[in-house]
Design an enzyme around this catalytic site. Structure first.
Site, short mmCIF file in Angstrom:
data_model
loop_
_atom_site.label_atom_id
_atom_site.label_comp_id
_atom_site.label_asym_id
_atom_site.label_seq_id
_atom_site.Cartn_x
_atom_site.Cartn_y
_atom_site.Cartn_z
N LYS A 13 0.67 -1.15 -0.01
CA LYS A 13 0.10 -0.06 -0.01
C LYS A 13 0.96 1.40 -0.13
O LYS A 13 0.64 2.21 -0.65
CB LYS A 13 -0.94 -0.01 1.24
CG LYS A 13 -1.87 -0.94 1.42
CD LYS A 13 -2.81 -0.99 2.50
CE LYS A 13 -2.30 -0.92 3.73
NZ LYS A 13 -1.40 -2.07 4.31
N ARG A 88 -9.31 0.82 9.05
CA ARG A 88 -8.68 -0.29 9.42
C ARG A 88 -10.10 -1.15 10.52
O ARG A 88 -9.70 -2.32 10.74
CB ARG A 88 -7.59 -0.24 10.35
CG ARG A 88 -6.32 -0.79 9.37
CD ARG A 88 -5.26 -0.49 10.53
NE ARG A 88 -4.02 -1.32 10.38
CZ ARG A 88 -2.95 -0.64 9.79
NH1 ARG A 88 -2.98 0.47 9.18
NH2 ARG A 88 -1.82 -1.26 9.86
N ARG A 127 11.81 -5.66 4.38
CA ARG A 127 11.69 -4.11 4.52
C ARG A 127 12.53 -3.68 5.73
O ARG A 127 13.20 -2.97 5.67
CB ARG A 127 9.96 -3.86 5.00
CG ARG A 127 9.97 -2.10 5.25
CD ARG A 127 8.61 -1.92 5.11
NE ARG A 127 7.62 -2.20 6.16
CZ ARG A 127 6.48 -2.30 6.08
NH1 ARG A 127 5.71 -1.85 5.00
NH2 ARG A 127 5.57 -2.39 7.25
N ARG A 139 11.55 -0.59 11.79
CA ARG A 139 10.20 -0.22 12.86
C ARG A 139 10.11 -1.49 13.63
O ARG A 139 10.68 -2.70 13.33
CB ARG A 139 9.13 -0.42 11.64
CG ARG A 139 8.70 0.87 10.97
CD ARG A 139 7.61 0.53 9.91
NE ARG A 139 6.39 -0.06 10.37
CZ ARG A 139 5.25 -0.20 9.84
NH1 ARG A 139 5.47 0.12 8.55
NH2 ARG A 139 4.16 -0.87 10.36
N ARG A 150 -0.10 -8.64 13.93
CA ARG A 150 -0.70 -7.62 12.89
C ARG A 150 -1.71 -8.20 11.72
O ARG A 150 -2.53 -7.58 11.46
CB ARG A 150 0.60 -6.85 12.08
CG ARG A 150 1.34 -5.76 13.03
CD ARG A 150 2.58 -5.37 12.63
NE ARG A 150 2.67 -4.63 11.43
CZ ARG A 150 3.41 -4.32 10.38
NH1 ARG A 150 4.75 -4.78 10.70
NH2 ARG A 150 3.34 -3.67 9.59
P1 AMP Z 1 1.18 0.59 9.33
O1 AMP Z 1 2.15 1.44 9.08
O2 AMP Z 1 -0.21 1.01 8.60
O3 AMP Z 1 1.43 -0.77 9.05
O4 AMP Z 1 0.69 0.70 10.91
C1 AMP Z 1 1.63 0.50 11.96
C2 AMP Z 1 0.90 0.31 13.25
O5 AMP Z 1 0.05 1.81 13.42
C3 AMP Z 1 -0.39 -0.63 13.16
O6 AMP Z 1 0.10 -1.92 13.43
C4 AMP Z 1 -1.51 -0.01 14.34
O7 AMP Z 1 -0.58 -0.18 15.70
C5 AMP Z 1 -1.19 1.60 14.09
N1 AMP Z 1 -2.14 1.77 13.24
C6 AMP Z 1 -2.03 2.53 11.93
N2 AMP Z 1 -3.09 2.79 11.06
C7 AMP Z 1 -4.08 2.45 11.92
C8 AMP Z 1 -5.70 2.52 12.11
N3 AMP Z 1 -6.33 2.91 11.03
N4 AMP Z 1 -6.33 2.12 13.04
C9 AMP Z 1 -5.57 1.70 14.36
N5 AMP Z 1 -4.22 1.65 14.25
C10 AMP Z 1 -3.26 1.81 13.01
#
Ligand code: AMP
Length: 196
Positions: A13, A88, A127, A139, A150
């Site tokens: 994404k 999400r 990554r 990360r 996740r």
């Molecule tokens: P990402 O970078 O999108 O993989 O997000 C990393 C982490 O941020 C996720 O595993 C969640 O802990 C948190 N996070 C990101 N976007 C959301 C969302 N829309 N709702 C809830 N938690 C989020």
């Protein structure tokens, strides 16, 4: 253009969103990036989100909805935006509807990137390795153990959004197993068709 990119962690994404930013000149709104920035800056939101993110769980709907609502009012979002990693949950999806309706704007398309689970963990490991090799911070949640959580969160809370958007006639699926360029081309076709 207002677009949602849907798909599990590691589906591509963020990579595709960056290409769309260049192509369409609209910003990528990644809630993950915004939350990581808040953690880095040590804000109240960041303090509340850190442990949840490190565990691979989802941050509360109230927190992310508030962040996005504030962000879409910024001037660079006037012509549109790409939502990456948001919504999400079904609660967040309803919040998006309400946010857009309040502003008299609508969502154009939701694109789901479909990728095999087995490929995802490999991408996440890569990554982390790439970030390390480039001297960038790795990360904390990009490791196989947290990744499992996740992915569980994704199937439990996010996957139902495909049905939600399908029922609204907004969902388009793209094979995320193809090469990065092929996925970009496929997304381009979907967007061109949606613009007609
Ligand atoms: P990402 O970078 O999108 O993989 O997000 C990393 C982490 O941020 C996720 O595993 C969640 O802990 C948190 N996070 C990101 N976007 C959301 C969302 N829309 N709702 C809830 N938690 C989020």
């Amino acid at each position: 253009m207002r677009l949602i990119l849907l798909g599990p962690p590691g589906a591509g994404k963020g990579t595709q969103a960056q290409r769309l930013v260049e192509e369409y000149g609209i910003p990528q709104l990644s809630t993950g990036d915004m939350l990581r920035a808040a953690v880095q800056a040590g804000t109240e939101v960041g303090k509340r989100a850190k442990a949840v993110m490190d565990a691979g769980e989802l941050v509360s709907d109230a927190i992310v909805n508030a962040i996005v609502a504030e962000r879409i009012d910024q001037s660079d979002c006037a012509k549109g935006f790409i939502l990456d990693g948001y919504p999400r949950t079904l609660v967040q999806a309803d919040a998006v509807e309400a946010m857009l309706a309040e502003r008299g704007i609508a969502l154009d398309t939701v694109i789901e990137l479909v990728v095999d689970d087995k490929a995802l963990v490999g991408r996440i490991v890569k990554r982390a390795e790439d970030a390390k090799a480039a001297g960038q911070p790795v990360r904390k949640d990009d490791n196989p153990e947290v990744f499992e959580e996740r992915l569980r969160e994704y199937y439990k809370k996010t996957a139902p959004l495909t049905g939600y958007y399908y029922a609204k006639g907004k969902l388009k699926t793209v094979d995320g197993m193809a090469s990065i360029d092929a996925v970009t081309a496929e997304i381009g076709k979907v967007l061109a068709a949606a613009a007609k």
